[in-house]
Write an enzyme that holds these catalytic residues in place. Sequence first.
Site, PDB file in Angstrom:
ATOM      1  CG  ASP A 123     -15.524  -3.980   2.554  1.00  0.00           C
ATOM      2  OD1 ASP A 123     -14.685  -4.290   1.950  1.00  0.00           O
ATOM      3  OD2 ASP A 123     -16.220  -2.621   2.770  1.00  0.00           O
ATOM      4  CB  CYS A 181      -1.830  -0.700 -10.456  1.00  0.00           C
ATOM      5  SG  CYS A 181      -2.371  -2.053  -9.400  1.00  0.00           S
TER       6      CYS A 181
END
Length: 434
Positions: free
Chosen positions: A49, A278
């Site tokens: 990350d 989403c």
Amino acid sequence: MPARPASAFGVPSPDEHAAAPVAVVGLGYVGLPTALALLAAGNEVVGVDVSEDRLAAIRCGEVDLLPSDHDRLTTHREDPRFTLTNDPAAVQRARTVVICVPTPVDRHLVPDLTALSAACATVVAHAVPGQLIMLTSTTYVGTTRELLVEPLTARGFRVGTDVYVAFSPERIDPGNAHHAQDRTPRVAGGTNDLTNRLAEAVLQRTAPAVHLLPSAEQAEMTKLWENTFRAVNIALANEFAEDCRELGLEPLSIIEAAATKPYGFMPFYPGPGVGGHCIPCDPHYLLWQLRARRVSSPLIDAAMSAIAGRPRRVVQRVRDILAERATSVSGARILVVGVAYKPGVADLRESPALEIMEELAEDGAKVEFSDPLVTSLRLGAAVHPSVTEPADREWDLVLVHTVHPGVDLGWLAGQPLVLDATYRLDSVPSKAVV
């Protein structure tokens, strides 16, 4: 043309490949649970990350996860098979690289490909022969080809022979243990049959079943269809709830009655808006791609416009019911109960509560919030702490936005005015609905 890279891992066997080290690029709400599931399945995992703050939070266990995943993190935090790093070259140690980075939209509802493009470019730059590279981030049709297959080919790889590229849309439902990874089938589409067999072998370590498609493009469109379907139906449920209010009817009892039909109906429920990365975002990747081709999709466009406008309708409802009590929004003491985008999580991504609070503050309201999972939030330049004892304060209006499991809201019965944007509160005499 660059020379074709020599093989680093040899001809892959799906079973051997699946058990080999995996690199997970992006350790957010999708990547971290994915890494933990693979660890539990016995894989060595390299977690990559770019944010050192995120890596530090994972090392300390201060991350928002299901209880089962918190247990896994506690178990594996010191495990030598679990490496956390911000060095992208670490992906070279893995036989499989899984890309799990966010794909948001900007304030103009245009896809923001910054993280996706950077992650794919990094993985391509450090790819080694024999690797399976699997993209899971929701995106437009053709992304896997454009950001992985073509750059790898330009490096001299024969995709499908030297390296293997697939798309498998993530299916992580934050905060919902009923949809844990080991209960949720996956979809995957690769560049050839061997790629699909490798992807299937890896995914089967954490999923009960894998549905294979003959191309990455079909898998990409599958994810867009899943969330576009939900978006259209949520927009319809919100509109239906307003129609019911106009007719003096309670929408949830009607929806639940309709849901007793065993065929041709699936229940969707109204609310204050849609959050997360989403439903409010994914269909815009499809609309954006279609607009570039000068193709319209009016039903999807209307649904997404309705979803984007839902928080403003909630604010207008606040104005209306305060006006019915001869109370001005300006100066009104308003409490928002629950600001996370869904119950059971501390996730504020795209939460409708943020827009609702901003608009009410712009109207001059004295807006505060109470959420046991969110200690503070930033609106503009100000940081607002969560009100820990809301029952001890006087409010002109309480707006119920998110109800977390196990939270006692019995004190709402004593409030002069409650706007229930969840449609799920019972026995609140002063309740109004959106």
